[in-house]
Structure formats: structure tokens, C-alpha cells
Design a protein around this motif. Sequence first.
Motif: not given
Length: 636
Positions: A580-589, A218-225, A232-237, A300-301
Motif C-alpha cells: 500500500l506504500r508506493q514510497e517504500n516500494q520506490l526505496f526497495v527498487r 530518493i530516501r531523503s526526499n521520501t523519509f526526511l524533512d 518526517n511524518r511518514l518516517f515516524l509512522k 517532525r510531525r
Amino acid sequence: MKLTQILTRKLTSFWLMSLAAVAFIFLLIALVSFTQLTYKFQLQKVTELETMLIHHYEHENNQSLSSWLPSILKAYNALNLQITAKDEIIYSYQSDMPRTEGMSYQRPLLKSEDLNLKVTLPQPFTMYSLSWYELLILVIGLTSIIFFVRQGQRWLSNELQGIEDLAVRSKLILENEYEKALAEKGDGRPRLINRALTHMLLELDDAEKQRARFDQFIRSNTFLDPETGIGNRLFLKNRLDALSNDRGMMAPGVLFLLEMEDMDLLQQELGDDSIDEMLNQTISDINQILDSQANSIFSRRSFNQFAIVVPQISLKDVEKLAAKLLKVCLSQTLPVTDNNEDFFHIGAAYFKVGDTKEQLLDESERALRAAQFQGSSGWFMYDKGAVDEELAKGSVRWRSFLEYALVNKRLVVFSQPVVDSDMETQHFEISSRIRDNKNNLIRATLYIPMAIKCGLTPQFERQVIEMVLFDLLSDPKDKTTKYSINLSLDTLLSRAFIRWLKTSLLEYRHLTPRLIFEINEDIVVHHQSQLKDKLDMIKKMGASLCVDRVGQQVVSTQYIKECHFDFIKLHRSIVTQIHLRQENQLFVRSLIGGLYRTDVQVFAEGVESFEEWQTLKILGVSAGQGSLFSDPVEEV
């Protein structure tokens, strides 16, 4: 397990006492029967003697009693005999045997003539003695009984021990100690139940590993290219958000933008395989360079643009790093094209404390455009004058200053509360700063990297622990407040520090349960085998363990259970604007779900708004730390 052991001992003792009681009763009955039989046999002899005398007198046998009676009395081992008629002795016999106590019998012979018989015989059971082979048989019999009873007791104890083994494993399972329960295979009986427990524990262990792999997925598909495996770009942000707050960047550093010119056109001409091979090799080489840069970020941007963030670095080191990056890029084997000499461009923007993220990205993009305008592969840095003066100090000056601070105890301790959902303080996290000669405080983000370079980190962290033990935990009125202290890799790998820490925790073992030691997730993941014994030692001493900056890297969370951490602390990049970030909430869950049925508590650092805190509580986070509750407060 004490209850089952007591019951086992009682059962085996009852079984042994029962057998002993049966054997005793059996021997007692045999003895009584033997005694009664001897008395009965002697009484039968007296009756026979009485019959012979009556027969003698009834038939008026002229034969004298002296002719036949003494031989019979000797055969009967009689001690003496008297026959009286009207209280007058008409016959008497006395044995030649030594005088001993015996049994006397009186019987009437002929009532018409008033004849009475009195005979004394030895005690009946003294007439019998055991021979050596009879004694041997008796001893062998008793020994056999004792041996078989003892063997029976051992057999019963072994059978009941199997039940105790099952009880031990069951207790460990109820306490969620699955690894210990799996290791305690023992010789549980019934064996079918023992094998079933082992099978279930293996399945559970595999399920937990699968869950950890799923969390990592889950984390890889959320934050990795997905193509390169870097952020990925979200990870950099998220990471840039973590390095800054509402007042701008919290530490100095550099942002590189690496762009590969016309890579999409090159891919169309040469195909995916050759471009992917070149891209993966370039990323691998850059990662090797960044391994020496603590807390660096590589992401990767876009399709042909990559970002590298390196905090806590001086301008001089930035120039060296940029030269290394360009050298690695130029060493790659590129397909023969028209723009081979104009393919890699690097733009660098050095930032200092207070710079905004938007300003940083804008400056790095301008630097990248400037590098592209040069007409060949190269790098360009925007605004070289933006240098943090403190970071520009030479290493010799830094070492002298840090050693002076250690000797003169210029370290200042700050504490920041970690607050639970009921707004009660769970514990305080300790941070430190150095007070210079001008009474200014030098922040940890500035002096710690230099302490690492100078090899003085263990000394500083030891001084922090001493201040907590001697100053903060010494208050006799406060017996409950806990404090968490951060430990670095250099400190944990220092043998001298570990020896000192072990001695101190033993000496102040009454204060040890109020200490929490925090370790960076990146350190634990990459040096788990080296740190396992040291972390176990800290746990055995009674202190708690916390892993912080969780979520900063995309790794499996299996290490949390393997190293027996008590708390985990989410990195601020996960916490920032989590509402405001569903992907971060998914990671915590996913993370909290993976820790189900464990006692590990999840904390969050960098909580700055009420919305963030409300979202974290809904997701199941136990406590939070950040400016929403309190800023760090000076303690010592």
C-alpha cells in the motif's frame, strides 16, 4: 590466469629452445665444415706430393729422392712414406715424431713402371690447436651469445607479463571485483588498453557512488524533512509500525511530543533566518542527547511539532531524559517576544508491551495539552503508572540475574526460517531468551538492553555461537542448513571476543561456511572504520555477512560494497504494508537497482501478510522472514 601463465611459459620456452637449436646447428655446421676443410687441405698436400714425384720420375732426374724429399715430408708432417715398384720398396721414409694414428693415402705414380705411392699423414684436425687469444675470443663470443639470448628471453617475458596483467584485470572485472581490478593497475601492455581499463573502472566507481548518492537522495526526499534533515511524518509512522504488530507494541518505551508555541507567527514577525537558526540549533542539541539512546527516533510531525520515540527505557530514565530535553530547549536563545516563558512544551506517554499505536499517540497528545495548560514551558507525562515491572528492576538485580543466567546456561535459543521465493528455507535466524527460576522466558528485547548496560553482551553472544556450533551444526545427517547470528557493537569491539571467534572459526572451519553473522546497519555506518578489519576477518574465515535493519536510517548504501556484505535484510518498517506504500516500494527498487551486478541478496524481515510477500517478490527481494512463514521455534 593459470592458462595465460602456462601459455606465456610455453612461448618463452619455445623461443629459447628455437634460439638454442639455431645456435647448436650453426656450431655443428661450423665443426663439420672445419673438419671437411682440413681433410680437403691435407688431400691437396698429398696431390702436390704426388705431382712432384711424377715430375721427378718422368724427367729421369738423376738427383736422389733422399736429397730433397725428406725436407718436404717434414714440412708436411708426414709420418711415413713408401714408394714401391712391382711390390718392391724402392724408397722408404720414417718420421722421428712419436708414433700416432694417421691417415694413409695410396696413389699410383707411373702405371708404365708400376710405381705406387703410400704416405701416412697425421689426422688433419689434430694439426691445428687454438692459442690462448683464440680461446679467449671463443669464450667471449659464446658468453655474448648466452647473454643476449637471456636478455631477449627476459624482454619477451616482460612483454608477455604485460598481457598477463591485462588478463588478470579482465578476469577480476568479469567476476565483478571492480575495486581489486582498479588496484591491480600493474604494467599491462599494450599500455593504451591498460589505461583504457583504468579509466573505465574509475568512471564505473564514480557512477556507483553517484548511484548511491541518488539512492540516498530518493530516501531523503521520501523519509526526511527537507528543512531540518530529520525524519518526517511518514518516517515516524513507519518506525512506529516497526515497533508494533497486530498485538500492539512489542517493547516498552516512551513517546515525546515537543511543540514550539506560535512558531508560525514568530516566523512572520522575525523572518525565516532567525527562526531557522534557532530551530537547527535546537535539533542539533537534541540529537546529541539522543546519541546515547539506542534505536531512538527523532522526526517532525508538523511545522512546529516534533516527535521523539525511545524504546527500551525505564520510567526513571524517562524522567531524566525529559528533564534534559527541556533544559536543552530552555537554553536556546530566543528572540525577545511576549511568550518567551511559554514557548516549549513536551508531552510524554510511557508505553508498555501490548499498547496500541493509536492509544500511544492519543496519550502523548493529551500529555502535550496538559503541559500547555500549565502556563509556562515544561513537560508532562501521561499515566505514570503504566510501567513495565520487569524493566523497573534495579541494575544490581539485573547484573546478578544475568550473571546467574550465564553461569547456569539459562539461555534458550530460538530459530526462525528465512524462506525464498520457492518456499525453500534459505537459512534460520537465531534469537535468544532467558529462562528464569519460575520457568518463564524473558524476551531479548528486555534483557539485551540491560546486558548492554552491564557489559555482558559479548558473553551472551558467545554462548549463542557455542550453542549453534555444538548443538545445531553438530548433526551428522544435516550438512547444508545455515544459521545467522546477530552481533552487537560491544561484541565486535571486544578484543577478547574477536580472539575467541577467530580461534573457534579456525577450529571449526568445516562448519564456518554455514554461519551468517548479522550486524545492524546503524552500527556499520557509524563505526565502519573500526569494524572493517573485523568484518574482513570473518569473511576470510569463510562465514557470510549480513547487514540487517536496512532502511531504518537514511544513509548511503555504499558501505554494502565497501564491507563486502553477502546479504542485506530490510527493516520491518519498510516491509509493513509495502503493497500500500508506493514510497517504500520506490526505496526497495532503488536499493536493488544500486546492487545490480553484485552477488548481494536482499531479504525482508517482518513479513506478516501474503500481499506484502507478493509485492516483495515482484520488487526483486530474494527471501522473507516473518510470521507469515513461521514464528520463532525453540531449538535448545
